[in-house]
Design a protein around this motif. Structure first.
Motif: not given
Ligand SMILES: Cc1cc2nc3c(=O)[nH]c(=O)nc-3n(C[C@H](O)[C@H](O)[C@H](O)COP(=O)(O)OP(=O)(O)OC[C@H]3O[C@@H](n4cnc5c(N)ncnc54)[C@H](O)[C@@H]3O)c2cc1C
Length: 603
Positions: A454-455, A532-534, A541, A548-550, A552, A566, A570
């Motif tokens: 996720l990162r 992506w990444g939060h 990241d 939250e995922q940037r 997405m 994803g 996802q």
């Protein structure tokens, strides 16, 4: 449906009923203060488009106040009830819930501690008046009776396919027909949103077909279902890549997706005066301009090969390619292969080359998270996605909801003990790898694979065999950066020269932001920012915290531009969020977006 069981005065069910009833009362009387008091000192509310028309998490009572002040009036939430018998463990009561808003129906999860909410998830799953034609609402297919000039299903399908994008504009254009694009398109078809999917490859599933031949999915089948159509019970646990490709191709047909293969999106621009995109695509040598109102980039997180500019690349006389173009091992029997990189693709390719009789060296520059596939299934995935989970009544939908109900901030604390247990269970395996010189990590804060994914979407290998080859030296390991390529070797920064007939650059992929720059403009890519990444503040990241995922599956700072993608889970789960956001806009339901994030990073 609210449960019909009579309620005991105390216990988890009574607690949940009392909380929901207080919460509902506070919301319907617009008493923001009272609603906020129902949350704990440390608490999180994750909302997927039900209140916020965004995917966002607020923290603490201040966060709750802020969210409600901005959204409550328009949302009109009511009808909160537990949808299953709540459970209690370690002082936390967990309940799956249902509710309604002024425009639709929602589901979620609440976790109570000491009578107050620790976490709340609210998600919208259906728009009132725009319910999907499923189950009792399914189409009849045959129209009984007599009607002159009637069209068959095939005639209707053929007409729609030939009109859309030519004489009639789609409302949504999805660029990229991998699993992400088609999962979304299937949902949009159900919601009656005219959609075209374009993909530069000829056939659906080709992204998977074109990957190295030994590839099988690393995630087990229970996690991989697409919307509306589960894999059958005889489907293998780990889909071979050509088999999943065929499944995706079949899915496109049976889900009646308007899929234009061999069609490359060349460029796109948004016209704010008309509120439409002008998208130029090349289809079978012909240039066509499409004018959708919404453009979805489903072009893949693993679609832009990243090859570092190593000096001497043009001097090297052997074969060299990025992992995404690796043809498989057959031509390399008895040859010297050097693989630059040490993540999933590097390992899979190394093992296949070794099996084919090549002499293989893997170059590791930085540490990698490795986990044995079996262990991952047993200690991590299995609780929610497995035959065991199904037998315990945890359907895919329930599992997805429970996963979504954990706010990002809470994930490290949940994941760390799981990864401690994984390390303990496989201590011998990890010791053998380290003895071979392999640099291991378990994430910067030791919280494991899910968070690393996720990162940064990279930095790991789910072991299906290659690690043993490294541990016992059958695949040699070299450590360090690459200084240059010579005619016949890879030279590392410490001067070590690795003789090579073939070099595989298993060096990962560039960010999805790059797609916006390539297809639209650098300016739009900069406006939208990193995808992506939060904001975890770990490698690749950077902070600040976003939670939250940037970008997405939710509104971006460019009107009408969306990102979908994803892994399969996802693509399945979040495609519903994105489809409902598009449907609401199509039919003119107000969608005021709460807290569109600031852009802090450009790529
Ligand atoms: C080696 C490898 C193994 C993986 N294993 C797993 C796994 O086990 N489980 C899992 O869930 N995920 C896995 N993934 C990650 C991810 O699920 C896949 O990358 C998946 O293919 C992503 O689907 P997608 O639809 O987002 O993108 P893609 O499948 O990459 O699809 C994007 C599509 O966009 C098209 N496209 C791009 N540019 C244009 C353009 N200009 N015009 C028209 N079309 C365009 C491409 O042709 C492509 O078909 C893996 C990834 C890799 C690289």
């Amino acid at each position: 449906m609210p449960h019909a069981h009579p309620r005991p005065a105390t216990g988890p069910a009574a607690q949940v009923d009392a909380w929901l009833s207080d919460f509902e009362h506070a919301l319907t009387t617009r008493d923001v203060e009272r609603a906020a008091e129902l949350f704990g000192d440390v608490s999180y509310w994750r909302d997927l488009i039900a209140f916020t028309w965004n995917i966002t998490t607020v923290e603490g009572r201040d966060g709750v106040r802020d969210l409600l002040r901005a959204t409550l009036e328009v949302t009109g939430p009511h009808g909160f009830a537990a949808s299953e018998e709540p459970t209690e463990a370690d002082g936390t009561t967990t309940a799956l819930i249902e509710f309604e808003t002024a425009v639709g129906r929602g589901r979620g999860v609440v976790r109570l501690r000491d009578g107050r909410a620790f976490t709340l998830l609210t998600t919208l799953y259906e728009l009132t008046g725009h319910e999907e034609p499923m189950s009792e609402r399914r189409p009849r297919g045959a129209e009984h009776g007599v009607r002159p000039g009637r069209q068959t299903w095939l005639e209707q399908r053929t007409a729609e396919f030939s009109e859309l994008g030519r004489t009639r504009q789609p409302y949504v254009l999805v660029v990229g027909g991998g699993q992400g694009g088609i999962a979304l398109a299937a949902r949009l078809r159900q919601l009656d949103v005219p959609t075209v999917v374009v993909d530069r490859n000829p056939r659906p599933g080709d992204t998977w077909r074109n990957r190295y031949k030994s590839l099988c999915l690393h995630d087990p089948v229970w996690i991989d279902h697409l919307p509306y159509l589960d894999f059958p019970a005889n489907w293998p646990v780990f889909s071979p890549k050509d088999k999943i490709a065929d499944w995706l191709e079949m899915y496109v047909r049976v889900m009646e997706i308007n899929y234009w293969g061999s069609t490359t999106c060349r460029r796109a621009g948004y016209d704010p005066t008309t509120g439409a995109w002008e998208v130029v695509v090349e289809r079978d040598g012909e240039e066509l301009t499409l004018r959708p109102q919404h453009l979805v980039l489903a072009t893949g997180m693993s679609g832009r090969p990243n090859i570092p500019d190593v000096p001497g690349r043009d001097r090297f006389r052997g074969d060299q390619h990025h992992s995404s173009e690796h043809p498989g091992p057959d031509a390399y029997r008895g040859r010297k292969a050097v693989i630059i990189g040490s993540n999933n693709s590097a390992h899979d390719i190394a093992a296949a080359l070794w099996e084919a009789g090549a002499d293989v060296t893997m170059v590791q520059r930085s540490s990698t998270l490795v986990v044995r596939s079996e262990t991952l299934m047993e200690l991590a995935h299995g609780r929610l996605y497995s035959e065991r989970a199904l037998a315990a009544g945890i359907t895919t939908h329930k599992a997805d909801t429970l996963v979504a109900s954990m706010p990002f901030r809470t994930l490290p604390d949940v994941q760390k003990p799981i990864w401690d247990a994984i390390r303990e269970r496989d201590a011998g395996f990890y010791a053998r790898l380290e003895r071979a010189g392999f640099l291991l990590d378990f994430g910067e804060d030791e919280t494991g694979l899910g968070l690393k994914y996720l990162r940064r979407g990279s930095g790991y290998y789910i072991d299906v065999g290659a690690s043993e080859l490294i541990a016992d030296g059958r695949v040699r390991l070299a450590r360090g950066g690459v200084r240059e390529l010579t005619e016949d070797s890879v030279v590392l920064t410490d001067g070590t020269a690795l003789p090579a007939d073939v070099v595989v650059h298993a060096t990962g992929y560039g960010s999805m932001t790059g797609w916006a720059a390539e297809l639209i403009s650098q300016q739009v890519a900069d406006t939208v920012g990193k995808v992506w990444g939060h904001g975890s503040g770990t490698t690749n990241d950077p902070g600040p915290w976003e939670g939250e995922q940037r970008n997405m599956w939710k509104p971006t700072r460019q009107e009408g531009l969306w990102f979908q993608g994803g892994n399969l889970a996802q693509a399945r789960y979040y495609s519903l969020c994105l489809a409902l956001q598009l449907k609401a806009r199509q039919v003119g339901i107000p969608t005021p977006v709460y807290r569109l994030p600031e852009v802090h990073h450009r790529s």
